[in-house]
Design a protein around this motif. Structure first.
Motif, short mmCIF file in Angstrom:
data_model
loop_
_atom_site.label_atom_id
_atom_site.label_comp_id
_atom_site.label_asym_id
_atom_site.label_seq_id
_atom_site.Cartn_x
_atom_site.Cartn_y
_atom_site.Cartn_z
N VAL A 60 -37.01 23.21 81.82
CA VAL A 60 -37.16 22.80 83.22
C VAL A 60 -37.58 21.34 83.29
CG1 VAL A 60 -38.32 23.27 85.41
CG2 VAL A 60 -37.80 25.15 83.87
N LYS A 61 -38.61 20.99 82.50
CA LYS A 61 -39.13 19.62 82.53
C LYS A 61 -38.04 18.61 82.20
CE LYS A 61 -43.69 20.78 80.82
NZ LYS A 61 -44.63 20.46 79.75
N SER A 62 -37.19 18.97 81.25
CA SER A 62 -36.21 17.98 80.80
C SER A 62 -35.15 17.67 81.89
CB SER A 62 -35.53 18.46 79.52
OG SER A 62 -34.72 19.58 79.81
N ARG A 63 -35.07 18.53 82.90
CA ARG A 63 -34.08 18.28 83.96
C ARG A 63 -34.60 17.37 85.07
NH1 ARG A 63 -29.46 21.61 84.66
NH2 ARG A 63 -29.02 20.35 86.50
N PHE A 64 -35.92 17.18 85.14
CA PHE A 64 -36.50 16.40 86.25
C PHE A 64 -37.43 15.33 85.69
CE2 PHE A 64 -35.50 20.59 87.78
CZ PHE A 64 -34.90 20.37 89.01
N ASP A 65 -37.25 14.09 86.10
CA ASP A 65 -38.17 13.07 85.59
C ASP A 65 -38.82 12.28 86.73
OD1 ASP A 65 -35.99 11.68 86.44
OD2 ASP A 65 -35.62 10.62 84.55
N ASP A 66 -38.99 12.96 87.87
CA ASP A 66 -39.52 12.26 89.04
C ASP A 66 -41.03 12.02 88.90
OD1 ASP A 66 -37.00 12.98 90.97
OD2 ASP A 66 -37.55 14.63 89.64
N ASP A 67 -41.47 10.85 89.40
CA ASP A 67 -42.87 10.46 89.25
C ASP A 67 -43.83 11.29 90.10
OD1 ASP A 67 -41.99 8.48 87.62
OD2 ASP A 67 -41.93 6.95 89.21
N ASP A 68 -43.32 11.93 91.14
CA ASP A 68 -44.24 12.69 92.02
C ASP A 68 -44.52 14.10 91.50
OD1 ASP A 68 -41.69 13.61 92.50
OD2 ASP A 68 -41.81 13.47 94.69
N ILE A 69 -43.90 14.46 90.37
CA ILE A 69 -44.13 15.80 89.82
C ILE A 69 -45.25 15.79 88.79
CG2 ILE A 69 -43.13 17.71 88.48
CD1 ILE A 69 -40.42 17.00 89.56
N VAL A 70 -46.19 16.72 88.92
CA VAL A 70 -47.19 16.95 87.88
C VAL A 70 -46.87 18.33 87.30
CG1 VAL A 70 -49.64 17.20 87.38
CG2 VAL A 70 -48.90 15.61 89.18
N TRP A 71 -46.57 18.38 86.03
CA TRP A 71 -46.23 19.67 85.41
C TRP A 71 -47.49 20.40 85.03
CZ3 TRP A 71 -41.35 20.89 86.11
CH2 TRP A 71 -40.40 19.87 86.21
N VAL A 72 -47.52 21.69 85.34
CA VAL A 72 -48.67 22.52 85.01
C VAL A 72 -48.15 23.69 84.19
CG1 VAL A 72 -50.52 23.97 85.94
CG2 VAL A 72 -49.88 21.85 87.14
N GLN A 73 -48.81 23.93 83.06
CA GLN A 73 -48.33 24.99 82.18
C GLN A 73 -49.05 26.30 82.48
OE1 GLN A 73 -45.96 23.78 80.18
NE2 GLN A 73 -45.43 25.80 79.36
N GLN A 74 -48.28 27.35 82.63
CA GLN A 74 -48.86 28.70 82.73
C GLN A 74 -48.35 29.46 81.50
OE1 GLN A 74 -47.27 31.35 85.71
NE2 GLN A 74 -49.15 32.56 85.84
N ALA A 75 -49.20 29.54 80.49
CA ALA A 75 -48.74 30.07 79.20
C ALA A 75 -48.27 31.52 79.32
CB ALA A 75 -49.84 29.95 78.17
N GLY A 79 -48.97 36.51 87.10
CA GLY A 79 -48.83 36.70 88.54
C GLY A 79 -48.91 35.39 89.31
N THR A 80 -48.52 35.48 90.58
CA THR A 80 -48.42 34.26 91.39
C THR A 80 -49.79 33.62 91.67
OG1 THR A 80 -48.19 35.78 93.27
CG2 THR A 80 -46.20 34.68 92.52
N ALA A 81 -50.84 34.44 91.80
CA ALA A 81 -52.18 33.85 92.01
C ALA A 81 -52.65 33.18 90.72
CB ALA A 81 -53.17 34.93 92.44
N HIS A 82 -52.33 33.81 89.60
CA HIS A 82 -52.70 33.23 88.30
C HIS A 82 -52.00 31.88 88.12
CE1 HIS A 82 -52.36 32.77 83.87
NE2 HIS A 82 -53.65 33.05 83.96
N ALA A 83 -50.77 31.79 88.57
CA ALA A 83 -50.03 30.52 88.49
C ALA A 83 -50.77 29.43 89.28
CB ALA A 83 -48.61 30.70 89.01
N VAL A 84 -51.29 29.81 90.45
CA VAL A 84 -52.03 28.84 91.26
C VAL A 84 -53.35 28.47 90.56
CG1 VAL A 84 -53.18 28.45 93.48
CG2 VAL A 84 -50.96 29.62 93.40
N MET A 85 -53.98 29.47 89.96
CA MET A 85 -55.24 29.20 89.22
C MET A 85 -55.03 28.14 88.14
SD MET A 85 -56.97 32.88 88.42
CE MET A 85 -56.71 34.17 89.62
N CYS A 86 -53.84 28.13 87.56
CA CYS A 86 -53.54 27.15 86.50
C CYS A 86 -53.60 25.71 87.03
CB CYS A 86 -52.18 27.42 85.88
SG CYS A 86 -52.13 28.99 85.00
N CYS A 87 -53.59 25.54 88.34
CA CYS A 87 -53.65 24.20 88.94
C CYS A 87 -55.10 23.81 89.28
CB CYS A 87 -52.83 24.14 90.23
SG CYS A 87 -51.09 24.56 90.00
N ARG A 88 -56.01 24.72 89.01
CA ARG A 88 -57.39 24.51 89.44
C ARG A 88 -57.96 23.15 89.02
NH1 ARG A 88 -61.98 26.65 91.09
NH2 ARG A 88 -61.16 28.71 91.55
#
Ligand code: UD1
Ligand code: CA
Length: 407
Positions: A60-75, A79-88
């Motif tokens: 996914v990362k390799s397809r987008f190189d825009d400066d406004d994106i911050v990539w967050v890894q969810q190993a 679940g969707t709440a857990h995905a949000v927690m990864c941005c904490r």
């Protein structure tokens, strides 16, 4: 707009898609579905977008190189709440509001996001969500309201009672949260549901039960609520997107004779008074000027540029080529990796032989050349202005000089 960031959830794998490719990279009218969600955020003025990735994250990362994106890894996809927690870590000191969208919901329109933001700010709510009424709500979270119509929470399809399954108002997964309230709410979410996942939807009931204000906008059209979980939904979403692309082009003054039998890539640009005849397929970054006529049965591929008043007829394929004003190629041609000058006529069945078995070579055809029917132009080749190629001729650089002298 108050300071707003976005989180796009894109870490989930996709059992139902049955795929090796990250789901959000599957294409809708030529662009990965994630690109549309990013675009909707940018259109409403969001400057920072956290994209949560996990399954095939590197892809996914390799397809987008825009400066406004911050990539967050969810190993692990818990679940969707857990995905949000990864941005904490990124959000813990943020005082503004956080928009949360799903990477598998490419049909979301920026107008809807504007309505959502407007309602949220006017109501000063802890959270505001969009809802959509669907004829067939199968698979979606249901919006549960009390007798007064106030939202109580969202119940996932698998967790619904038989009565709740009848609810047609669904959750398309587009939410705007006061960031502080969001972080408080996700801390309290427990995975006590059929899937044993941390559900973001539980943040809504959590906020309500702790006395916070949650509102909804119901202005969302069913055709933008489609989430893509299967190939069938991918195809349904592509059809909806295709109708939007064509509607926009028609507003811009393009005639599309038979929209149902025409396919136009989201990246294509088409000028005023161009006519697209039926069974035309336009794929990739294609630029068509004004007053052109394309098709029926034309196939335009990535890198095609048609200047104005170009006519391409039946079974004409063009790829990575620029055709200048007035070019005619009415029947059965292939034009690849070529620059075609003004007013060139390309006869029926003439092709550029651009591939020598190892590499692709370029052709250049000068202004006012006449290419008779059934000619084969072997690249690399440069045909001088005004060259005259007789029907059935095989042209290589050696005999090209002769042709220009005869002209
Ligand atoms: C979700 C919603 C449902 C809603 C539907 C709309 C929840 C619990 N359910 O269900 O109410 O009607 O979307 O389409 O939120 N993801 C992650 N990490 C995870 C899990 C998921 O990033 O651990 C991402 C997925 O990649 C996807 C999105 O979150 O882009 C939604 O996940 P998905 O599994 O598709 O949820 P649905 O069952 O569709
Ligand atoms: Ca989904």
């Amino acid at each position: 707009m108050a300071e707003t960031v976005a989180i796009i959830l894109a870490a989930g794998g996709s059992t139902r898609m049955n795929t090796q490719l990250a789901k959000v990279l599957h294409e809708v009218c030529g662009r990965p579905m994630l690109a549309y969600v990013l675009q909707a955020c940018r259109k409403v003025g969001i400057k920072k977008i956290y994209v949560v990735v996990g399954f095939s994250g590197e892809q996914v990362k390799s397809r987008f190189d825009d400066d406004d994106i911050v990539w967050v890894q969810q190993a692990e996809q818990l679940g969707t709440a857990h995905a949000v927690m990864c941005c904490r870590e990124h959000l813990k000191d943020f005082e503004g509001q956080t928009l949360i969208l799903c990477g598998d919901g490419p049909l979301i329109r920026s107008q809807t996001l504007r309505t959502l933001i407007g309602k949220h700010e006017a109501g000063q709510s802890a959270a505001t969500l969009a809802t959509a009424v669907l004829d067939d709500p199968t698979g979606y979270g249901r919006i549960v309201r009390d007798a007064y119509g106030n939202i109580q929470g969202i119940v996932e399809h698998l967790d619904c009672t038989p009565e709740q399954l009848e609810i047609k108002e669904t959750n398309p997964s587009n939410y705007l949260f006061n960031n502080k309230r969001l972080l408080e709410a996700i801390d309290n979410i427990k995975p006590d549901n059929v899937k044993k996942e941390y559900y973001l939807t539980d943040a809504i009931s959590g906020l309500i039960s702790t006395g916070h204000k949650v509102e909804a906008i119901t202005a969302m059209q069913p055709d933008e609520a489609v989430g893509i979980n299967s190939r069938a939904q991918l195809s349904a979403a592509s059809k909806i997107m295709q109708r939007r692309i064509q509607a926009r082009l028609m507003d811009d003054g393009v005639t599309i004779v038979d929209p149902g039998n025409t396919w136009i890539d989201a990246r294509a640009q088409i000028g005023q008074d161009t006519v697209i005849e039926p069974f035309t397929y336009i794929h990739g970054e294609v630029k068509i000027g004004s007053g052109c006529r394309v098709g029926p049965f034309a196939y335009l591929r990535d890198g095609t540029v048609l200047e104005k008043d170009v006519v391409l007829g039946v079974y004409t394929e063009v790829k990575n080529s620029t055709l200048a004003e007035g070019v005619r190629a009415r029947h059965h041609s292939f034009i690849g990796d070529t620059i075609v000058g003004r007013n060139v006529n390309i006869g029926a069945g003439s092709i550029t032989a651009n591939f020598d078995g190892e590499k692709v070579n370029r052709t250049s055809i000068g202004d006012n050349c006449y290419i008779g029917s059934g000619a084969v132009l072997i690249a690399p080749l440069e045909l001088k202005e005004g060259s005259n190629v007789g029907a059935g001729t095989v042209v290589s650089q050696e005999n090209a000089e002769e042709l220009s002298k005869k002209a």
